[in-house]
Structures are given as structure tokens and as C-alpha cells.
Design an enzyme around this catalytic site. Structure first.
Site, PDB file in Angstrom:
ATOM      1  N   SER A  52      42.739   1.040 119.819  1.00 14.56           N
ATOM      2  CA  SER A  52      42.424  -0.376 120.045  1.00 14.56           C
ATOM      3  C   SER A  52      41.812  -0.665 121.400  1.00 14.56           C
ATOM      4  O   SER A  52      41.358  -1.792 121.632  1.00 14.56           O
ATOM      5  CB  SER A  52      43.679  -1.232 119.861  1.00 14.56           C
ATOM      6  OG  SER A  52      43.961  -1.382 118.486  1.00 14.56           O
ATOM      7  N   ALA A  53      41.770   0.306 122.297  1.00 12.08           N
ATOM      8  CA  ALA A  53      40.997   0.093 123.524  1.00 12.08           C
ATOM      9  C   ALA A  53      39.531  -0.156 123.176  1.00 12.08           C
ATOM     10  O   ALA A  53      38.780  -0.720 123.978  1.00 12.08           O
ATOM     11  CB  ALA A  53      41.136   1.285 124.459  1.00 12.08           C
TER      12      ALA A  53
END
Length: 404
Positions: free
Chosen positions: A85-86
Site C-alpha cells: 500500500s505504499a
């Protein structure tokens, strides 16, 4: 444990913390990079990029393995990693840059650009709601297979047909997977390009980033270029115990939490080349620590003459849009436009910081007040979604280096 790389004078605490992550927190292979005012001040890597059964040696520019011996291959400066999710922080930058250029109105309805999205009560969902996790569609009634999730026509149709879980704009909840399909389709409708192509041409290319959303064949073909995700080497006595409400939400198949994270079912194999090649801007970006840190450095200042965000766009990124109990993550979260903000769910450097963690450990963020940009990647998966203890140890070390 050998730790490679350099730190500028005053940033030695980061090296100490990075080494301690291997010794006490079970890191297997990892890298961390920090920029200050556009200049790299930390560039460290260490550990192994694959398991013991792999062949060691270095991967050359042509992809050939050199100097191989039995045993784990060492993590190298060029080793990249899926950052989960970065990736969302990179996707957010695309929409904010399009707004900065006057090509996208953040206050326009999503349906203005994507007419099919207006179905089933989503007419009032705005572009800013997508970025702030307020669009109301964190789940799909029918999860997509990994193959379907990689097809933008299928994902766009599925999200457009979904009935919202709440009135768009009225509340917030983490859009774990659907965030990528929402942002990706908006970019496709506005520009005619996939978001992965846009990132490659408008962000990664000008900055020379080792960062991709949709890993190209040229990089996938390099032996050992991307470290496989594995379990941590050891817990070192560390036990992550989520709060009861959080644990219950993840255990309940009917909860928004389980359904949001299960929007792709079965869980895709993140080490599969086909998965890495897909364009999933919520979850499958591939980057080095330097690529992630350099990206964030370019949002808040010049890096080798390139700056992405104007001060106005920086203000948008970190202006609070959502705060309070998250209907998906259950805990309190804070979001700006596309970025997590400093808080209990995702402690960053300070109140002005903005960025995004990746489930399992990775983290990238910028702190305009101090001029700091930070990137950390690891192949040692943990189940933490936000405040990973290894990343947090490094953030605290940066804070120490700054005398805070």
C-alpha cells in the site's frame, strides 16, 4: 550482519537502528534511504534478498548472476521490493499532479469523468472523496480473481456497479484494494494512459527512480532484481497483538475489514511475475528504498533540478480530509488527499508529515518542515498494516538525528 552504504554526519542513529532491526526485530533483507532538502543523507541496505535455498551472487546490469555460491543472495543497493500500500502514495501524486496542471478537478463528481460510476447512489462521490477514502466503495459484492483484478475494463465495471457501503462523502474507511481501481480508472479516463504508464513517463523517468507500478519485462528479467516476500527471520521476542475489535474485524468474513482486504480472492501470489507486471496502484508497486525516498523528496523540494509538487499541492496532500474511527481499519486514522497523516495509526516524523505505509513493513513519507523524505523497504513480511515496528524504529532514529 553486514550493513552496507553510507550515512551523513549526524545521521549515525539511523544506521544503529537499521542494524538493530536485524538483530532484534527479525528483519531478513531491507534498505532505508533518507533525503534532506533534496540531498541524500542515508543510504543503507543489508541482509538477504531470498531464502537459504537460493543461489547467492550479484545480479549484473545485464541480469547475469556473478560470483554465485550456495546460500542466500545478499541484498544489494539495486534490490527492489513490492511495497504494497505504499504504492497508494505514488498513485495519489498522479491525481494531484493532474489537478495541479488543470486537467482534473478534485471537487468534480467522479461521474463527470467516468459516467458509468454514477450508478447505485454514487452520483455525489467527488474525486477528493476517492483520495480521502470517503467514496463509500471499499468492498465488492463479488471479489475479483487475480486475473480479473489485472484487467482495467473488468475492475472499472465492477467498481462502477457497486452499491456504496455508506453515502459517499459522509464517512471514511480504508479502500484497501478498490482505491487502486478508482484512481487508475480516473487517470485512464482523463489522460488515455494507464496510471502505470503515467508514473513511468511523468514521475519515475524524469527523476530516475527505481519505482514501477507494473514491473516492466526489462526489470523482471534481471535475476534477483526484486526480492521475494518472505516471513521475517525471527520475531526476536516481539509479539504484535491487535486490539480485540481489530482482531474480530479481521476474523469476521462479513466485516468491511475482511471484505476490503479480500476484494481480490484468492490472495494473489506476490512473487508471481504476472502479479508484479499487473498495474495495481493500491498494492503492487515495486521500488527500492532510494526510489521511494527520492519520490517523496521531489514532492517537497527540488531533486537534481526536478520538483513535482507546487507548495499548493503539498498543502492539499497534507490537509486533513478524514479523521476518526475508520470503518475498515477500525482504529482511528487520518488522511489528507491520498496520504496518511501523522497519527496513532501511522506515526510519521511530525504533524506536517504525509506519506503511506505498506502492509508488512514498507513506508514512504515526506516532512516539509524538516525537509526530510524517507523510504524503507523489506522482504520480511509482518501482518501489521500501518505502524510496523521496524519502520518506526528508523523514524525515531531520524527524529533523534534531527535533535527532536
Amino acid at each position: 550482519m553486514d550493513v552496507n552504504g553510507t550515512v551523513a554526519e549526524g545521521f549515525e542513529p539511523v544506521r544503529t537502528a537499521f542494524l538493530r532491526n536485524f538483530e532484534t526485530l527479525g528483519d531478513r533483507g531491507a534498505a532505508v534511504a533518507v533525503y534532506r532538502d533534496g540531498r541524500k543523507v542515508v543510504d543503507l541496505w543489508g541482509g538477504a534478498k531470498n531464502a537459504d535455498e537460493a543461489t547467492g551472487g550479484s545480479d549484473g546490469a545485464d541480469g547475469a548472476v556473478t560470483g554465485g555460491t550456495a546460500g542466500p543472495a545478499p541484498w544489494e543497493h539495486s534490490t527492489a521490493q513490492i511495497v504494497r500500500s505504499a504504492t497508494k502514495g505514488v498513485a495519489a501524486a498522479v491525481l494531484l499532479l493532474l489537478a495541479q496542471r488543470g486537467e482534473l478537478d478534485l471537487d468534480a463528481p467522479v461521474g463527470h469523468y467516468w459516467p458509468e460510476f454514477k450508478a447505485r447512489g454514487k452520483e455525489r462521490a467527488l474525486v477528493r472523496h476517492v483520495l480521502a477514502h470517503r467514496a463509500g466503495v471499499p468492498v465488492l459484492d463479488r471479489p475479483l480473481t487475480p486475473a480479473e483484478a489485472a484487467n482495467p475494463d473488468v475492475t472499472a465495471a465492477a467498481v462502477a456497479a457497486q452499491t456504496p457501503a455508506w453515502e459517499p462523502g459522509s464517512d471514511h474507511g480504508y479502500h484497501a484494494q478498490t482505491y487502486g481501481w478508482l484512481t487508475g480508472e480516473l487517470v485512464r479516463r482523463v489522460t488515455g494512459r494507464s496510471i502505470g504508464t503515467w508514473i513511468a513517463e511523468e514521475i519515475a523517468g524524469p527523476l530516475g527512480l527505481d519505482l514501477w507500478v507494473g514491473l516492466p519485462d526489462a526489470q523482471a528479467g534481471r535475476v534477483g532484481r526484486v526480492a521475494p516476500i518472505e516471513a521475517p527471520a525471527a520475531d526476536g521476542g516481539l509479539r504484535l497483538r491487535p486490539k480485540r475489535a481489530v482482531a474480530e474485524a479481521y476474523a469476521d468474513p462479513s466485516s468491511l475489514t475482511r471484505r476490503a482486504f479480500g476484494a481480490i480472492t484468492p490472495q494473489p501470489d506476490e512473487n508471481d511475475p504476472a502479479y508484479r507486471a499487473a498495474v495495481l496502484p493500491a498494492s503492487n508497486g515495486v521500488a527500492t528504498a532510494d526510489g521511494l525516498a527520492r519520490f517523496y523528496a521531489s514532492l517537497i523540494g527540488e531533486v537534481d533540478g526536478v520538483r513535482l509538487f507546487t507548495p499548493a499541492s503539498v498543502a492539499l496532500a497534507r490537509a486533513e480530509q478524514s479523521a476518526g474511527p475508520d470503518r475498515v481499519l477500525v482504529v482511528h486514522t487520518r488522511f489528507g488527499l491520498g496520504y496518511m497523516l501523522h497519527g496513532s495509526a501511522s506515526p510519521l516524523l511530525g504533524d506536517g508529515s504525509f506519506g503511506h505505509p505498506g502492509r508488512g513493513g514498507s513506508l514512504g513519507f515526506a516532512d516539509p518542515g524538516s525537509g526530510i523524505a524517507f523510504g524503507y523497504v523489506t522482504n520480511g513480511f509482518r501482518k501489521s498494516v500501518t505502524a510496523d515496528p521496524r519502520a518506526q524504529a528508523l523514524v525515531r532514529a531520524v527524529r533523534t538525528a534531527l535533535g527532536e
